[in-house]
Design a protein around this motif. Sequence first.
Motif, PDB file in Angstrom:
ATOM      1  N   THR A 161       7.533  18.517   3.286  1.00  0.00           N
ATOM      2  CA  THR A 161       6.305  18.356   4.071  1.00  0.00           C
ATOM      3  C   THR A 161       5.075  18.607   3.212  1.00  0.00           C
ATOM      4  OG1 THR A 161       7.534  19.118   6.002  1.00  0.00           O
ATOM      5  CG2 THR A 161       5.136  19.123   6.184  1.00  0.00           C
ATOM      6  N   ILE A 162       5.117  19.648   2.380  1.00  0.00           N
ATOM      7  CA  ILE A 162       3.960  19.968   1.534  1.00  0.00           C
ATOM      8  C   ILE A 162       3.706  18.850   0.518  1.00  0.00           C
ATOM      9  CG2 ILE A 162       3.050  21.594  -0.191  1.00  0.00           C
ATOM     10  CD1 ILE A 162       4.711  23.785   1.296  1.00  0.00           C
ATOM     11  N   VAL A 163       4.774  18.396  -0.145  1.00  0.00           N
ATOM     12  CA  VAL A 163       4.637  17.333  -1.147  1.00  0.00           C
ATOM     13  C   VAL A 163       4.077  16.061  -0.512  1.00  0.00           C
ATOM     14  CG1 VAL A 163       5.963  15.737  -2.619  1.00  0.00           C
ATOM     15  CG2 VAL A 163       6.421  18.194  -2.727  1.00  0.00           C
ATOM     16  N   SER A 164       4.621  15.681   0.661  1.00  0.00           N
ATOM     17  CA  SER A 164       4.159  14.414   1.252  1.00  0.00           C
ATOM     18  C   SER A 164       2.742  14.529   1.802  1.00  0.00           C
ATOM     19  CB  SER A 164       5.132  13.905   2.316  1.00  0.00           C
ATOM     20  OG  SER A 164       5.721  14.949   3.017  1.00  0.00           O
ATOM     21  N   ALA A 165       2.346  15.724   2.261  1.00  0.00           N
ATOM     22  CA  ALA A 165       0.962  15.893   2.726  1.00  0.00           C
ATOM     23  C   ALA A 165       0.004  15.732   1.547  1.00  0.00           C
ATOM     24  CB  ALA A 165       0.783  17.265   3.375  1.00  0.00           C
ATOM     25  N   GLY A 166       0.332  16.338   0.420  1.00  0.00           N
ATOM     26  CA  GLY A 166      -0.504  16.230  -0.783  1.00  0.00           C
ATOM     27  C   GLY A 166      -0.565  14.798  -1.275  1.00  0.00           C
ATOM     28  N   ALA A 167       0.611  14.153  -1.353  1.00  0.00           N
ATOM     29  CA  ALA A 167       0.667  12.775  -1.846  1.00  0.00           C
ATOM     30  C   ALA A 167      -0.066  11.837  -0.888  1.00  0.00           C
ATOM     31  CB  ALA A 167       2.116  12.342  -2.005  1.00  0.00           C
ATOM     32  N   GLY A 168       0.053  12.089   0.412  1.00  0.00           N
ATOM     33  CA  GLY A 168      -0.624  11.261   1.411  1.00  0.00           C
ATOM     34  C   GLY A 168      -2.132  11.343   1.257  1.00  0.00           C
ATOM     35  N   TYR A 169      -2.641  12.539   1.082  1.00  0.00           N
ATOM     36  CA  TYR A 169      -4.090  12.711   0.957  1.00  0.00           C
ATOM     37  C   TYR A 169      -4.602  12.082  -0.342  1.00  0.00           C
ATOM     38  CZ  TYR A 169      -8.721  14.681   1.363  1.00  0.00           C
ATOM     39  OH  TYR A 169     -10.079  14.799   1.476  1.00  0.00           O
ATOM     40  N   ALA A 170      -3.882  12.326  -1.443  1.00  0.00           N
ATOM     41  CA  ALA A 170      -4.299  11.769  -2.735  1.00  0.00           C
ATOM     42  C   ALA A 170      -4.296  10.243  -2.685  1.00  0.00           C
ATOM     43  CB  ALA A 170      -3.362  12.257  -3.831  1.00  0.00           C
ATOM     44  N   THR A 171      -3.278   9.677  -2.041  1.00  0.00           N
ATOM     45  CA  THR A 171      -3.198   8.217  -1.944  1.00  0.00           C
ATOM     46  C   THR A 171      -4.365   7.671  -1.151  1.00  0.00           C
ATOM     47  OG1 THR A 171      -0.805   8.431  -1.929  1.00  0.00           O
ATOM     48  CG2 THR A 171      -1.696   6.314  -1.261  1.00  0.00           C
ATOM     49  N   TYR A 172      -4.713   8.367  -0.053  1.00  0.00           N
ATOM     50  CA  TYR A 172      -5.821   7.908   0.787  1.00  0.00           C
ATOM     51  C   TYR A 172      -7.106   7.793  -0.030  1.00  0.00           C
ATOM     52  CZ  TYR A 172      -9.767   8.129   3.907  1.00  0.00           C
ATOM     53  OH  TYR A 172     -10.962   7.872   4.501  1.00  0.00           O
ATOM     54  N   LEU A 173      -7.332   8.760  -0.928  1.00  0.00           N
ATOM     55  CA  LEU A 173      -8.577   8.784  -1.697  1.00  0.00           C
ATOM     56  C   LEU A 173      -8.736   7.558  -2.589  1.00  0.00           C
ATOM     57  CD1 LEU A 173      -8.714  12.535  -2.782  1.00  0.00           C
ATOM     58  CD2 LEU A 173      -9.935  11.428  -0.902  1.00  0.00           C
ATOM     59  N   TYR A 174      -7.615   7.013  -3.060  1.00  0.00           N
ATOM     60  CA  TYR A 174      -7.702   5.918  -4.040  1.00  0.00           C
ATOM     61  C   TYR A 174      -7.320   4.547  -3.499  1.00  0.00           C
ATOM     62  CZ  TYR A 174      -8.300   9.718  -7.308  1.00  0.00           C
ATOM     63  OH  TYR A 174      -8.776  10.821  -7.953  1.00  0.00           O
ATOM     64  N   LEU A 175      -6.713   4.495  -2.322  1.00  0.00           N
ATOM     65  CA  LEU A 175      -6.244   3.199  -1.797  1.00  0.00           C
ATOM     66  C   LEU A 175      -7.395   2.431  -1.143  1.00  0.00           C
ATOM     67  CD1 LEU A 175      -3.438   1.762  -1.568  1.00  0.00           C
ATOM     68  CD2 LEU A 175      -3.377   2.558   0.790  1.00  0.00           C
ATOM     69  N   PRO A 176      -7.660   1.187  -1.627  1.00  0.00           N
ATOM     70  CA  PRO A 176      -8.761   0.424  -1.018  1.00  0.00           C
ATOM     71  C   PRO A 176      -8.435   0.019   0.417  1.00  0.00           C
ATOM     72  CG  PRO A 176      -7.532  -0.955  -2.542  1.00  0.00           C
ATOM     73  CD  PRO A 176      -6.956   0.426  -2.663  1.00  0.00           C
ATOM     74  N   ALA A 177      -9.390   0.188   1.332  1.00  0.00           N
ATOM     75  CA  ALA A 177      -9.145  -0.097   2.750  1.00  0.00           C
ATOM     76  C   ALA A 177      -8.813  -1.568   2.989  1.00  0.00           C
ATOM     77  CB  ALA A 177     -10.354   0.310   3.575  1.00  0.00           C
ATOM     78  N   GLY A 178      -9.575  -2.476   2.373  1.00  0.00           N
ATOM     79  CA  GLY A 178      -9.437  -3.901   2.655  1.00  0.00           C
ATOM     80  C   GLY A 178      -8.041  -4.426   2.450  1.00  0.00           C
ATOM     81  N   ARG A 179      -7.430  -4.100   1.323  1.00  0.00           N
ATOM     82  CA  ARG A 179      -6.117  -4.656   1.030  1.00  0.00           C
ATOM     83  C   ARG A 179      -5.012  -3.637   1.262  1.00  0.00           C
ATOM     84  NH1 ARG A 179      -5.405  -8.193  -4.419  1.00  0.00           N
ATOM     85  NH2 ARG A 179      -3.511  -6.971  -4.742  1.00  0.00           N
ATOM     86  N   GLY A 180      -5.370  -2.361   1.118  1.00  0.00           N
ATOM     87  CA  GLY A 180      -4.355  -1.313   1.203  1.00  0.00           C
ATOM     88  C   GLY A 180      -3.779  -1.128   2.583  1.00  0.00           C
TER      89      GLY A 180
END
Length: 269
Positions: A161-180
């Motif tokens: 749970t901790i790893v996926s919460a961290g990875a989820g947040y980090a991914t959100y910061l860099y993933l472009p909304a339009g295509r992501g």
Amino acid sequence: MMGPSHALSGAAVWLGGSWALEYFANYHQTPLELAVGTAVCAGGALLPDLDLSGRVTAGKGGATVANTFGRVSLFVAEVVEKFSLTVYNLTKMKRDPDRHNGHRTLTHTLPFALGMGALTTWACGAGGKWAVIGILFLMLGLAVRGLLHTWAERAGWIPVTIVSAGAGYATYLYLPAGRGYPLLGIAVGVGCIVHLLGDVITSAGVPILWPVPTGRRLWRMIGAPETFAIAAGGKVETVVLRSAFFIICLAAAFGLAGPTILEQFDIRI
Ligand SMILES: [Zn+2]
């Protein structure tokens, strides 16, 4: 098939498909898009088995997916299984057998796969920042549980749970909304479909034709004939199929990243 094989098949299909799109349709994805799509498709390939309930109070049983977030996901699996059974009982036709368990019914259909994909894309668009982070967290959690199953099983649900919460947040910061965001929905939907195909090659099969009735049956199970069927957890699945999926992942990843790496080191072939 078992959870880890489903997850690996999802990753193989996404990476292989991305390689084909890159080479035949010139559709380029950034390394982040590729990594997220692969992980989400691997996680999505576990979703249909959320209809396999275990024992919530004991914290045991259920499929890989139901154990991802401890008793919370076991409870969700319990609800999904009962709901699926209710839908089965309400819609079954004359020749459909009586069932006492909802496993391999509603969540093992094409409308479910397409619905989950559409729901994901819609939630990302309409739900804003926290919806996207939530979806990434859930899907990456499933991917970790499925792909790194030996570690995840040993470590338990808290580190997962901790790893996926961290990875989820980090991914959100860099993933472009339009295509992501549409990509997330497609990856979830494709993952679910890959799961259905993985279960079709077992003898129990899945109701892949649902909701089209055939011979007074709405829930006809379509599976491989006994001689060709893959035994769940048998050698063919855990050794042959998993190795094949792994090789596809490696080959596609090399095909996608290889030219860029060679270019960086100024190597021409
Ligand atoms: Zn299944």
